[in-house]
Write a protein that holds these residues in place. Structure first.
Motif: not given
Length: 160
Positions: A118-124, A134-139, A149-153
């Motif tokens: 996943s990707h965090l802080w994508t607003k930055r 666009n093809s990833a889990v993003c926050y 995050l644990r579940r995705q991993w």
């Protein structure tokens, strides 16, 4: 899946080394401005590991305190010789600041196993990363809890 004893890493100059005894519980790319600055890149790669699942050898990492983009205090560990960031504790959604470390995944000797889920802080995030994001889990900032995050991993097979 647990990490084998071969999962080792360290700083650039070799003064600080570590060995993982267990696989991380999460691995993500963070696009916050702090991670961009710290990594000298467009994002930082972090893997959550249990403190008692990592053993450090060599020089003692130096620690400085700062606040993450979330405003929460974090303790940052780095090599006092070459300046390589090794990990931080606190600063985000992690409720278990005393039991978890956010290790810098690029410090592993073998980075071929480093695949963020996943990707965090994508607003930055940098604009040129939009096709990847666009093809990833993003926050936009952070997830509401560390459980997602644990579940995705875990669902991705732990990455190792």
């Amino acid at each position: 899946m647990s990490a084998s004893p071969e999962r080792q890493g360290g700083c650039q100059c070799g003064a600080v080394r570590y060995r993982l005894f267990r696989a991380p519980v999460a691995l993500y790319a963070c696009h916050c401005l702090h991670c961009q600055k710290q990594s000298s890149s467009a994002f930082g790669l972090s893997m959550w590991v249990e403190r008692d699942g990592v053993q450090f050898t060599g020089a003692e990492p130096r620690i400085y305190r700062t606040s993450g983009e979330s405003g929460r205090e974090k303790h940052c560990a780095f090599c006092g010789e070459c300046g390589t960031r090794l990990y931080h504790a606190g600063g985000g959604v992690r409720a278990h600041v005393n039991t978890m470390l956010s290790m810098k995944a690029g410090t592993l000797d073998d980075t071929s196993v480093v695949v963020p889920t996943s990707h965090l802080w994508t607003k930055r995030a940098q604009p040129w990363l939009v096709p990847v994001l666009n093809s990833a889990v993003c926050y936009e900032t952070e997830p509401d809890s560390e459980d997602s995050l644990r579940r995705q991993w875990r669902d991705a097979g732990g990455g190792w």
